[in-house]
Every structure is written in structure tokens, then in C-alpha cells.
Enzyme design. Structure first.
Site, PDB file in Angstrom:
ATOM      1  CE  LYS A 138      -1.095  -7.431   3.466  1.00 33.84           C
ATOM      2  NZ  LYS A 138       0.340  -7.103   3.249  1.00 33.84           N
ATOM      3  CB  SER A 181       1.594  -9.692   0.531  1.00 31.97           C
ATOM      4  OG  SER A 181       1.847  -8.718   1.536  1.00 31.97           O
ATOM      5  CB  SER A 241       3.668  -6.203   0.897  1.00 32.92           C
ATOM      6  OG  SER A 241       4.143  -7.487   0.573  1.00 32.92           O
TER       7      SER A 241
HETATM    8  N1  GLN Z   1       7.464 -10.161  -1.626  1.00 30.56           N
HETATM    9  C1  GLN Z   1       8.143 -10.123  -0.362  1.00 30.56           C
HETATM   10  C2  GLN Z   1       7.975 -11.442   0.348  1.00 30.56           C
HETATM   11  O1  GLN Z   1       7.371 -12.286  -0.213  1.00 30.56           O
HETATM   12  C3  GLN Z   1       7.637  -8.988   0.470  1.00 30.56           C
HETATM   13  C4  GLN Z   1       6.326  -9.249   1.108  1.00 30.56           C
HETATM   14  C5  GLN Z   1       5.869  -8.143   2.015  1.00 30.56           C
HETATM   15  O2  GLN Z   1       6.337  -7.005   1.924  1.00 30.56           O
HETATM   16  N2  GLN Z   1       4.986  -8.492   2.923  1.00 30.56           N
HETATM   17  O3  GLN Z   1       8.427 -11.650   1.441  1.00 30.56           O
END
Ligand code: GLN
Length: 468
Positions: A67, A143, A167
Site C-alpha cells: 500500500k 482505503s 481498511s
Molecule cells: N473508512 C474509514 C475512514 O474513512 C476507515 C479507513 C481506514 O481504515 N484507513 O476513516
């Protein structure tokens, strides 16, 4: 192909690390044009590592996609942001990268993501669109959408993601792959660009549970460079992986099956639970009474920490610097105005607001108290059960653009994954069948398995039973 398949092929001489990297690069050039999972890849430096790969190591010669918020010495690390896309080069390897290299792996490919990991669909990337390889009109989740999409498409063997509120697990669920969020403190965060430091964890996205266990073991363990890293031994997750669920007590939290959950998702999750019961697990109805507060709690704490962490992006040291500022304050303002996308700005504003004097007690400190109650819910539940099973997300992958301009809708879709981060416990998403949804056919759904703190071996064992 899985990590285990690839290792067998290396051992039998059917292919070599270098030849396989060339094949992958071909896949990226062809198939990834449609999916858009890769932000960049550096075949030359990967080939140099392949030349000296030690095939006797657990991940010897295996390429792992990373990532794009994990630092890799001498490589770009964009975090899906314009701020870092133009002129930032990582000055060191993240600790997970060092550990993977020590296990023989070859980091290869940087994966698209929501900007600074803020989002649930990878649509907040400032760089490119990533499509779900199962249905290109749909999002891959987020994400870590690039990581999940590449593993699902077969353009990566396995990948690293990061999980602050879901994410890793949610894109794994949407793309039909396995995703593990380790316990807080289990995997070093040193070299992961911080979003919300009390919630962030790095973990694997893979095609099988066995691969997830192998990759997790290679990256976990104490790191003196991360003050929140736990100095505890890493368990052998592979040894007991096939022990099955006979005699295990699995909790089904009623709060995760309420209104708003898609009928197909519910059916697949319930079927998976019935099959676990048929394999000898005892199914126990439980309650996690503070679940309803998870979204509000998370969306105060995560933006608060983000607003502090992202203050380092000021145009001075990292990445983008605005041209022709009037003075130093103008330089900060212009660099941030130009470098950050709308969701990142929204989070910084939310976070600054909840931390500001006069609102700190009303929001931030109340959220910390709610966080304690959510953690206690799990502590109480794990006095009764070995693991908890639930859906990962209330629906399968949605269409691209479906929530445009509706951030609240997007935040609410995280309801089932946020609590594990707030409580610091491990969670895994494992595929549990497909369903039709909103005009889409055969879309993957995931079963979430949550375990007590440091209980990765337990949840992987349950996940393996589901997979079987
Ligand atoms: N969807 C959540 C957010 O937008 C989690 C994102 C994540 O785990 N990085 O913060």
C-alpha cells in the site's frame, strides 16, 4: 496463485523469482490498465533483489505488493495524495519492509488508496480510479482498495494494507479475498504514514487464510522503533490452522444484524455461521451494547488524531511546496490548500474542531470515554466466547460514484469494522459466498471474525474453517 503455490514452483524449478516478476509486470501492463490498482512499480530494483533471493526463507523470492502509505527506501510513497505525489522519496524502509525482506520477500508495486487512508472506496485517491475486478463498475472498497483489487485480479500474489477503521477487512470483503487486521501493537507502525496513531495497524491481504497466516507471522513482532509495539512472542498461526472449530464458542452479536443490512449479505453470513455450527462450534447469542456509538466515537477520535498527524504537511519538509507565497503563513496555507483533497480537509477541520478549547470536553473527551465502554463490551464478550462472527459490511461493493457528496453515508457504512480498532482487537475478513446487489451479479461478501487481544491464531483458525 497463492504464496504457497509460488514457493512450490520456485522449489521445483518451474519458475524463478526473476521470471515471475517479469510475468507480473506483464500482468500489470495488461490487466491492471482496467483495474488501476498499481500507482507505480519498480521492476528494475525488484529484479536486483530477485537475483540474490534465498528460496529457503519462508517468503523467499515472493513479490509482495505494498500500500502506498508504507515507506520503502528510495521509492515514492504518495499516500494517494497530491501532497506527496510529485516530490517525496522515502528516506528509509518501514520496519515491516525490513521484516519482509529478512523473510526473503521482494516488495514489488505500490498500491492505490484513499488519500491518507481516509475513505472506504478508494475514490478519495487524488491519483487514479481503482475498479473492483469482480465488476468494473463498482468500487473495490477502501482505503486499501488497490491492494485488495490486485490480489483479487491476480496481478499480485499478496499485498500489505493498513486498517484504521476497516481498511483491510472491508476491501477484502468487497473483492473476495482474505484480509487480516492484527491486534494493536502486534505489527510495527514505524514507517507507516500516520493517519490515526492509536488505531492504525498494517496487515496482509491474500487469496487464502494460510497465506495470511504466513505473511502475518513474517511481519509481526516487537520493534523498538515503535513505542506502541508489544514485546510479546509472535504465535505460530500455521501450526493449528487446520484444527477446526469443534468445541469453540462463537458469539453472534445481535447489534450487527439489525436494520439496514442487505438481505443477501445476511443470508451468506447466517449460512456461514450454520456451517460452523455443523462443524462442531457452539453458537452463542451475545450483546455488544455500545455498538451504536462506534461510528460517532471513531469519527471524533480518528479525525482528531489525523488533524495532529497531518500538521507536518506544511510545505516545509515533506512533499509539495506552494510557489510565490507572501509570507510563511501564506506558504502553509497555500501548500495545504493545494495539496490536500476535500475529504482530508474535512477530517482536519472536524479534528481541529473537536480538539479546540470549549469543545474538547463535549466531543473528544466524551469519545474517549465511549471508546472505553466499547472496549469493555468486547472484554466482557470474550469471557463467554472464543471469537465473534459478524458481517464485514452491510452491503456488497457499491457502484462507483454512488455516494458522491454524501460523506455521512460513507461513514455509516463502516459501522461493523470500526469497533475492532477502537478496542485494539484483531479481526479477519474471509469470503463467505456471493450475492446480487443493486444490479450487480455474484458480488463477494465477507464474514468478519473478531478475537480477543493477541488472538490472531484463533481467528485465523476459524477463518480457515469457513474457507474449507
Ligand atoms: N473508512 C474509514 C475512514 O474513512 C476507515 C479507513 C481506514 O481504515 N484507513 O476513516
Amino acid at each position: 496463485m497463492t504464496i504457497f503455490d509460488l514457493r512450490r514452483r520456485f522449489k521445483s524449478g518451474e519458475t524463478t523469482p526473476a521470471a515471475f516478476l517479469e510475468t507480473l509486470a506483464g500482468e500489470i501492463a495488461q490487466r491492471d490498465r482496467e483495474v488501476g490498482a498499481y500507482v507505480s512499480h519498480d521492476l528494475e530494483s525488484a529484479l536486483a533483489e530477485a537475483a540474490t533471493a534465498d528460496l529457503s526463507l519462508p517468503l523467499g523470492g515472493v513479490p509482495i505488493a505494498i500500500k502506498d502509505n508504507i515507506n520503502l527506501l528510495g521509492q515514492p510513497c504518495t499516500c494517494g495524495s497530491r501532497f506527496l505525489a510529485e516530490n517525496y522519496t522515502a528516506p528509509y524502509d518501514a520496519s515491516v519492509i525490513r521484516k519482509l525482506r529478512a523473510a526473503g520477500a521482494i516488495p514489488f508495486g505500490r498500491m492505490n488508496m484513499d488519500e491518507f487512508a481516509m475513505g472506504s472506496a478508494t475514490e478519495n485517491s487524488a491519483l487514479q480510479t481503482t475498479r473492483n475486478p469482480i465488476d468494473p463498475e463498482r468500487v473495490p472498497g477502501g482505503s486499501s482498495g488497490g491492494s485488495a483489487a490486485a490480489v483479487a485480479a491476480g496481478s499480485a500474489i499478496a499485498a500489505l494494507g493498513s486498517d484504521t477503521g476497516g481498511s483491510i477487512r472491508q476491501p477484502a470483503s468487497h473483492c473476495g479475498v482474505v484480509g487480516l487486521k492484527p491486534s494493536y501493537g502486534r505489527v510495527s507502525r514505524y514507517g507507516l504514514v500516520a493517519f490515526a496513531s492509536s488505531l492504525d495497524q498494517i496487515g496482509p491481504l491474500t487469496r487464502t487464510v494460510e497465506d495470511a497466516a504466513l505473511l502475518f507471522q513474517a511481519m509481526a513482532g516487537f520493534d523498538p522503533a515503535d513505542s506502541t509495539s508489544l514485546d510479546v512472542p509472535v504465535p505460530d498461526c500455521l501450526g493449528g490452522l487446520n484444527d477446526g472449530v469443534q468445541g469453540l464458542r462463537l458469539g453472534v452479536p445481535k447489534e450487527y444484524f439489525g436494520e439496514g443490512i442487505d438481505a443477501g449479505v445476511r443470508k451468506n453470513v447466517e449460512t456461514a455461521i450454520q456451517k460452523l455450527a455443523a462443524q462442531g462450534a457452539e453458537i452463542v447469542g451475545i450483546s455488544l451494547p455500545h455498538t451504536q456509538h462506534a461510528v460517532a466515537t471513531y469519527y471524533i477520535i480518528a479525525p482528531a488524531e489525523a488533524s495532529s498527524n497531518l500538521s507536518r504537511f506544511d510545505g516545509i519538509r515533506y512533499g509539495r511546496r506552494a510557489a510565490h507565497p507572501a509570507d510563511i503563513l501564506d506558504l502553509y496555507k497555500k501548500s495545504r490548500e493545494q495539496g490536500f483533497g476535500p475529504e482530508v480537509k474535512r477530517r482536519i477541520i472536524l479534528g481541529t474542531y473537536v480538539l479546540s478549547s470549549g469543545y474538547y470536553d463535549a466531543y473528544y473527551s466524551r469519545a474517549q470515554k465511549a471508546r472505553t465502554l466499547i472496549r469493555r463490551d468486547f472484554e466482557n464478550a470474550f469471557k463467554q466466547v472464543d471469537a465473534i462472527v459478524s458481517p464485514v459490511a452491510s452491503t456488497p461493493a457499491r457502484r462507483l460514484g454512488a455516494y458522491a457528496g454524501d460523506p455521512l453515508h460513507e461513514y455509516l457504512s463502516d459501522a461493523f469494522t470500526l469497533s475492532a480498532n477502537l478496542a485494539g482487537i484483531p479481526g479477519v475478513s474471509v469470503p463467505c459466498g456471493v450475492t446480487d446487489f443493486d444490479g450487480g451479479k455474484n458480488l463477494p461478501t465477507g464474514l468478519q471474525i473478531l478475537g480477543p487481544h493477541l488472538g490472531e491464531a484463533m481467528i485465523l483458525r476459524v477463518a480457515r474453517a469457513v474457507e474449507k
